[in-house]
Design an enzyme around this catalytic site. Structure first.
Site, PDB file in Angstrom:
ATOM      1  CB  ALA A  80      13.330  11.354 -18.366  1.00 59.74           C
ATOM      2  CE1 TYR A 147      10.068   9.996  -7.813  1.00 56.01           C
ATOM      3  CE2 TYR A 147       9.598   8.655  -5.870  1.00 56.01           C
ATOM      4  CZ  TYR A 147       9.945   8.755  -7.201  1.00 56.01           C
ATOM      5  OH  TYR A 147      10.179   7.632  -7.932  1.00 56.01           O
ATOM      6  CE  LYS A 151       8.435   9.161 -11.052  1.00 55.63           C
ATOM      7  NZ  LYS A 151       8.951   8.542 -12.255  1.00 55.63           N
ATOM      8  CG  LEU A 196      19.776  -0.410   3.161  1.00 52.33           C
ATOM      9  CD1 LEU A 196      20.242   0.275   4.434  1.00 52.33           C
ATOM     10  CD2 LEU A 196      18.618  -1.369   3.470  1.00 52.33           C
ATOM     11  NE  ARG A 288      15.506   7.920   4.750  1.00 51.07           N
ATOM     12  CZ  ARG A 288      15.916   7.246   3.683  1.00 51.07           C
ATOM     13  NH1 ARG A 288      17.135   7.440   3.203  1.00 51.07           N
ATOM     14  NH2 ARG A 288      15.139   6.358   3.109  1.00 51.07           N
ATOM     15  N   GLY A 290       9.675  10.600   7.425  1.00 48.53           N
ATOM     16  CA  GLY A 290       8.912  10.140   6.259  1.00 48.53           C
ATOM     17  C   GLY A 290       9.083   8.668   5.921  1.00 48.53           C
TER      18      GLY A 290
END
Ligand code: UDP
Length: 331
Positions: A80, A147, A151, A196, A288, A290
């Site tokens: 989650a 993000y 983590k 992708l 794009r 990053g």
């Protein structure tokens, strides 16, 4: 019984299926925020007596207390999380609260209930901009977006909780996860879709939709980014091996999950064209923000220490993703 958090999501539900197929009892804890409760109905019907769902939120310690007192949980697989890089840049608070505070509540509940084993979905995004490729587990972890930072913070939290409370963890650092199960029962289903392969395939089904290549001026063999695409079923196998490893007394550790092969965006696109036998509308746009040029895993550690063998090819993954898209579009 195995607790799977986020068992409604794309990877979580594929893992639940594999656990059930291998005879385990599973309880899914999910708030149904981004997953799809339909898969739960499928499991409940097909695995009567071995599958339960507990609807709750990681941000509610009371939900977790009730969960651990209602079920006899032996180990946890923790999926989650919020996982969209761009969203994490726009709304970092959402990511720090849900991912980090939520995991802390989970680990606290495990400590209080005396549950000492957890397998955690980490990510190659914890490495940040690669300093060398293939990336092994010794590569510095310097994530470049919230993000990846959340983590990494969780990985560090897990080390402290092991030292102080004896909760052993296996952190699995995923590269690009693709594909679905052979019968296309459980697939990838994000809104908006950013990945992708689903984006390439969706442009076959949606009128006026065109696949966009983000940048063809990278320093790679054809100018487009290279990624390591690991099939979700291979990925799920690694979670079961990680559970076995912890069951056998293995110490806290972390492993890359990738195939060690890299494909460019154009190669993936060509493979989609070949597999589907269809012309896919495409255009080239700017980079794009990053996106590093190359991300490929060194997977030797998972192969040697977990005996993990990724078996499915990129073509296998695309075939299953195509079957899933057809199902979603009712063809
Ligand atoms: N990509 C692309 N068009 C898309 C989606 C992705 O060209 O519509 C590229 C993206 O720039 C990256 C690769 O495909 O180089 C994989 O992107 P994805 O979002 O699937 O995974 P990421 O590597 O960002 O986790």
């Amino acid at each position: 019984m195995i607790l799977v958090t986020g068992g409604d999501g794309y990877i979580g539900s594929n893992c639940v299926l594999k656990l059930l197929e291998s005879g385990k009892e599973v309880v899914v804890f999910d708030n149904h925020s981004t997953g799809h409760a339909e898969t739960g109905a499928f499991f409940a019907k097909n695995y009567v007596g071995r599958f339960s769902v507990f609807e709750g939120d990681l941000l509610e310690p009371g939900d977790l207390r009730a969960l651990f007192s209602d079920y006899d949980i032996d180990a946890v697989i923790h999926f989650a999380a919020f996982s969209q890089v761009a969203e994490s840049m726009a709304d970092p608070a959402k990511y720090w609260r849900n991912n980090v505070v939520g995991t802390m509540n989970l680990l606290d509940a495990m400590r209080d209930a005396g549950v000492g084993k957890i397998v955690f979905s980490s990510t190659a995004a914890t490495y940040g901009e690669p300093e060398y490729v293939p990336i092994d587990e010794k590569h510095p972890q310097r994530p470049i977006n919230p993000y990846g930072q959340t983590k990494l913070a969780i990985e560090q939290m897990m080390d402290s909780y092991d030292r102080a409370y004896g909760i052993r963890s296996v952190r699995l650092r995923y590269f690009n996860v693709v594909g679905t199960d052979q019968d296309a029962r459980i697939g990838e289903w994000h809104d908006p879709e950013t990945h992708l392969i689903p984006n390439i395939l969706k442009s076959l089904f949606e009128e006026g939709r065109e696949f966009t290549i983000f940048g063809d001026d990278y320093d790679t063999r054809d100018g487009t980014c290279i990624r390591d695409y690991v099939n979700v079923l291979d990925l799920v196998d690694a979670h079961l091996l990680a559970l076995e490893y912890l069951d056998e007394g293995g110490k806290t550790d972390f492993f890359n999950l990738g195939t060690a092969d890299g494909y460019t965006v154009k190669e993936v696109f060509e493979t989609c064209r070949r597999v589907t036998g269809k012309d896919i509308p495409v255009r080239i746009a700017g980079r794009r923000p990053g996106d590093p040029a190359v991300l490929v895993a060194d997977n030797l550690k998972a192969k040697t220490q977990l005996c993990w063998v990724p078996r499915r090819t990129l073509e296998n993954s695309i075939r299953s993703a195509y079957a899933w898209e057809k199902r979603m579009h009712k063809c």
